[in-house]
Design an enzyme around this catalytic site. Structure first.
Site, PDB file in Angstrom:
ATOM      1  N   ALA A  67       0.891  -1.200   0.009  1.00  0.00           N
ATOM      2  CA  ALA A  67       0.015   0.000   0.071  1.00  0.00           C
ATOM      3  C   ALA A  67       0.998   1.234   0.001  1.00  0.00           C
ATOM      4  CB  ALA A  67      -0.834   0.133   1.333  1.00  0.00           C
ATOM      5  N   GLY A 111       0.599  -5.041   1.262  1.00  0.00           N
ATOM      6  CA  GLY A 111      -0.666  -5.147   0.304  1.00  0.00           C
ATOM      7  C   GLY A 111      -0.268  -5.970  -0.975  1.00  0.00           C
ATOM      8  N   GLU A 114      -0.458  -9.359  -0.306  1.00  0.00           N
ATOM      9  CA  GLU A 114      -2.062  -9.745   0.088  1.00  0.00           C
ATOM     10  C   GLU A 114      -2.931  -9.949  -1.271  1.00  0.00           C
ATOM     11  OE1 GLU A 114      -2.293  -6.673   2.949  1.00  0.00           O
ATOM     12  OE2 GLU A 114      -2.785  -8.044   4.485  1.00  0.00           O
ATOM     13  N   GLU A 134       4.627  -5.124   7.401  1.00  0.00           N
ATOM     14  CA  GLU A 134       3.909  -4.213   8.088  1.00  0.00           C
ATOM     15  C   GLU A 134       4.409  -3.832   9.548  1.00  0.00           C
ATOM     16  OE1 GLU A 134       2.612  -6.358   6.214  1.00  0.00           O
ATOM     17  OE2 GLU A 134       1.087  -5.808   5.051  1.00  0.00           O
TER      18      GLU A 134
HETATM   19  N1  CO8 Z   1       4.424   3.559  -0.887  1.00  0.00           N
HETATM   20  C1  CO8 Z   1       4.915   4.491  -1.323  1.00  0.00           C
HETATM   21  N2  CO8 Z   1       5.811   4.632  -2.025  1.00  0.00           N
HETATM   22  C2  CO8 Z   1       6.884   3.686  -2.231  1.00  0.00           C
HETATM   23  C3  CO8 Z   1       6.418   2.280  -1.902  1.00  0.00           C
HETATM   24  C4  CO8 Z   1       5.245   2.151  -1.107  1.00  0.00           C
HETATM   25  N3  CO8 Z   1       5.028   1.097  -0.367  1.00  0.00           N
HETATM   26  N4  CO8 Z   1       7.307   1.263  -2.121  1.00  0.00           N
HETATM   27  C5  CO8 Z   1       8.227   1.999  -2.872  1.00  0.00           C
HETATM   28  N5  CO8 Z   1       7.860   3.372  -2.956  1.00  0.00           N
HETATM   29  C6  CO8 Z   1       8.625   4.452  -3.698  1.00  0.00           C
HETATM   30  C7  CO8 Z   1      10.024   4.903  -3.042  1.00  0.00           C
HETATM   31  O1  CO8 Z   1       9.283   5.897  -2.185  1.00  0.00           O
HETATM   32  C8  CO8 Z   1      10.626   5.526  -4.105  1.00  0.00           C
HETATM   33  O2  CO8 Z   1       9.806   6.701  -4.445  1.00  0.00           O
HETATM   34  P1  CO8 Z   1      10.976   8.093  -4.718  1.00  0.00           P
HETATM   35  O3  CO8 Z   1      11.660   7.599  -6.125  1.00  0.00           O
HETATM   36  O4  CO8 Z   1       9.887   9.092  -5.004  1.00  0.00           O
HETATM   37  O5  CO8 Z   1      11.935   8.267  -3.474  1.00  0.00           O
HETATM   38  C9  CO8 Z   1      10.244   4.707  -5.409  1.00  0.00           C
HETATM   39  O6  CO8 Z   1       9.077   3.938  -4.875  1.00  0.00           O
HETATM   40  C10 CO8 Z   1      11.291   3.532  -5.662  1.00  0.00           C
HETATM   41  O7  CO8 Z   1      11.414   3.017  -4.456  1.00  0.00           O
HETATM   42  P2  CO8 Z   1      12.819   2.769  -3.661  1.00  0.00           P
HETATM   43  O8  CO8 Z   1      13.994   3.842  -3.976  1.00  0.00           O
HETATM   44  O9  CO8 Z   1      12.968   2.280  -2.073  1.00  0.00           O
HETATM   45  O10 CO8 Z   1      13.565   1.396  -4.267  1.00  0.00           O
HETATM   46  P3  CO8 Z   1      14.503   0.246  -4.164  1.00  0.00           P
HETATM   47  O11 CO8 Z   1      14.749  -0.634  -4.924  1.00  0.00           O
HETATM   48  O12 CO8 Z   1      15.836   0.742  -3.048  1.00  0.00           O
HETATM   49  O13 CO8 Z   1      13.634  -0.425  -2.428  1.00  0.00           O
HETATM   50  C11 CO8 Z   1      11.873  -1.724  -1.547  1.00  0.00           C
HETATM   51  C12 CO8 Z   1      12.695  -1.450  -2.970  1.00  0.00           C
HETATM   52  C13 CO8 Z   1      12.486  -2.525  -0.911  1.00  0.00           C
HETATM   53  C14 CO8 Z   1      10.530  -2.477  -2.053  1.00  0.00           C
HETATM   54  C15 CO8 Z   1      11.226  -0.403  -0.876  1.00  0.00           C
HETATM   55  O14 CO8 Z   1      10.729   0.560  -1.900  1.00  0.00           O
HETATM   56  C16 CO8 Z   1      10.417  -0.682   0.073  1.00  0.00           C
HETATM   57  O15 CO8 Z   1      10.927  -0.907   1.269  1.00  0.00           O
HETATM   58  N6  CO8 Z   1       8.993  -0.266  -0.011  1.00  0.00           N
HETATM   59  C17 CO8 Z   1       8.079  -0.402   1.032  1.00  0.00           C
HETATM   60  C18 CO8 Z   1       7.671  -1.654   1.229  1.00  0.00           C
HETATM   61  C19 CO8 Z   1       6.632  -1.871   2.325  1.00  0.00           C
HETATM   62  O16 CO8 Z   1       6.850  -1.500   3.519  1.00  0.00           O
HETATM   63  N7  CO8 Z   1       5.468  -2.210   2.026  1.00  0.00           N
HETATM   64  C20 CO8 Z   1       4.314  -2.338   2.779  1.00  0.00           C
HETATM   65  C21 CO8 Z   1       3.434  -1.261   2.985  1.00  0.00           C
HETATM   66  S1  CO8 Z   1       2.120  -1.230   4.151  1.00  0.00           S
HETATM   67  C22 CO8 Z   1       1.053  -2.279   3.416  1.00  0.00           C
HETATM   68  O17 CO8 Z   1       1.030  -2.457   2.388  1.00  0.00           O
HETATM   69  C23 CO8 Z   1      -0.284  -2.289   4.146  1.00  0.00           C
HETATM   70  C24 CO8 Z   1      -1.152  -3.132   3.709  1.00  0.00           C
HETATM   71  C25 CO8 Z   1      -2.478  -2.640   3.686  1.00  0.00           C
HETATM   72  C26 CO8 Z   1      -3.470  -3.274   2.726  1.00  0.00           C
HETATM   73  C27 CO8 Z   1      -3.504  -3.084   1.027  1.00  0.00           C
HETATM   74  C28 CO8 Z   1      -4.613  -3.804   0.524  1.00  0.00           C
HETATM   75  C29 CO8 Z   1      -4.165  -4.107  -1.076  1.00  0.00           C
END
Ligand code: CO8
Length: 261
Positions: A67, A111, A114, A134
């Site tokens: 998400a 998400g 999921e 999460e």
């Molecule tokens: N939300 C918003 N932006 C994101 C997300 C995210 N989940 N993941 C990546 N991005 C963005 C980054 O902020 C970045 O943006 P910018 O270039 O503007 O800085 C761009 O995508 C590229 O990402 P990274 O530079 O971080 O890329 P890396 O290759 O270094 O890393 C990762 C990749 C490991 C995937 C890293 O981006 C990461 O850890 N992302 C977050 C993962 C995460 O924690 N996901 C869980 C979120 S909580 C959730 O999903 C709750 C579920 C609720 C239900 C959903 C129902 C469908």
């Protein structure tokens, strides 16, 4: 077909609808406008009589990185609870009647994981990176992760993954039975999903719909009730022309020409 901003929709094979999540700047992070488009596309394919099965995929880099954390960061309880945040997304591929196969490459986190698990069949490549991180954000899975992962791989492993937030590989997903098949490359993964969807789409729509329904019932019912439920639906299919068509074709050594397509 209709054009969307955050997804791409196509029909690359006979009877198959393909939905690709396409928000490359945010690694396909799921936010409201994207989810609304996904909902619309799933429903359109579900209604379309030329479509028998669907494939959901992302890019080679990310199925969906979760998400959208930036969208969520300012939400308070009243907003989340009051507007039932996630409710409208959490059943996506489940509420459609036709089978949906997820082809998971790259990140499928939170998400994203999921969403992949909501699909009826999961295919992964060696490049897939799944997880429920999460806990690291001070929240818990919100779209069925704690329930579906636990059903699929057992309590101890699911508990460990959800409590540590540690990611797991496509290979793990396959070894644990979460994914039905694993492929070396993302291309092979998507191709195989399309091929399986094409096979499913070649059968009687009525029988396919009933298969999905009875297998899903096994998630909610005990074995005795589930077997009874299955038998009733089985009985019902003797009222469809396709049961006559399928069995007659077998006896006459011909290919079945289904009525319900
Ligand atoms: N939300 C918003 N932006 C994101 C997300 C995210 N989940 N993941 C990546 N991005 C963005 C980054 O902020 C970045 O943006 P910018 O270039 O503007 O800085 C761009 O995508 C590229 O990402 P990274 O530079 O971080 O890329 P890396 O290759 O270094 O890393 C990762 C990749 C490991 C995937 C890293 O981006 C990461 O850890 N992302 C977050 C993962 C995460 O924690 N996901 C869980 C979120 S909580 C959730 O999903 C709750 C579920 C609720 C239900 C959903 C129902 C469908």
């Amino acid at each position: 077909g209709k054009s969307y901003e955050y997804i791409k929709v196509s029909t690359p094979r006979t009877g198959v609808g393909l939905i690709e999540i396409h928000r490359p700047k945010a690694l396909n992070a799921l936010f409201t406008p994207l989810i609304l488009e996904l909902n619309e596309a799933f429903k359109a394919f579900d209604k379309d009589h030329s479509i028998g099965a669907m494939v959901l995929t992302g890019s080679h880099k990310a199925f969906a990185a979760g998400a959208d954390i930036k969208e969520m960061s300012t939400k308070d309880f009243a907003d989340a609870y009051g507007n039932d945040f996630i409710e409208s997304w959490s059943e996506l591929p489940n509420t459609v009647k036709k089978p949906v196969i997820s082809a998971v490459n790259g990140h499928a986190l939170g998400g994203g994981c999921e969403l992949a698990m909501m699909c009826d069949i999961m295919y992964v490549s060696e490049k897939a990176n799944l997880g429920q991180p999460e806990i690291k954000l001070g929240i818990i899975p919100g779209a069925g992760g704690s329930q579906r992962l636990t059903r699929a791989i057992g309590k101890s492993k699911a508990m460990e993954l959800i409590l540590t937030g540690k990611n797991f590989s496509g290979r793990n997903a396959y070894d644990w039975g979460l994914a039905a098949q694993i492929f070396e490359t993302p291309e092979q993964c998507v191709d195989a999903a399309l091929e399986t969807a094409e096979t499913i789409a070649s059968y009687s729509r009525i029988a396919v719909k009933a298969c999905k329904e009875v297998v899903n019932k096994s998630q909610d019912l005990g074995v005795r009730e589930g077997v009874e439920y299955e038998r009733r639906v089985f009985h019902g299919l003797f009222g469809s022309e396709d049961q006559k068509i399928g069995m007659t074709a077998f006896a006459e050594k011909k290919k079945a020409q289904w009525k319900h397509r």
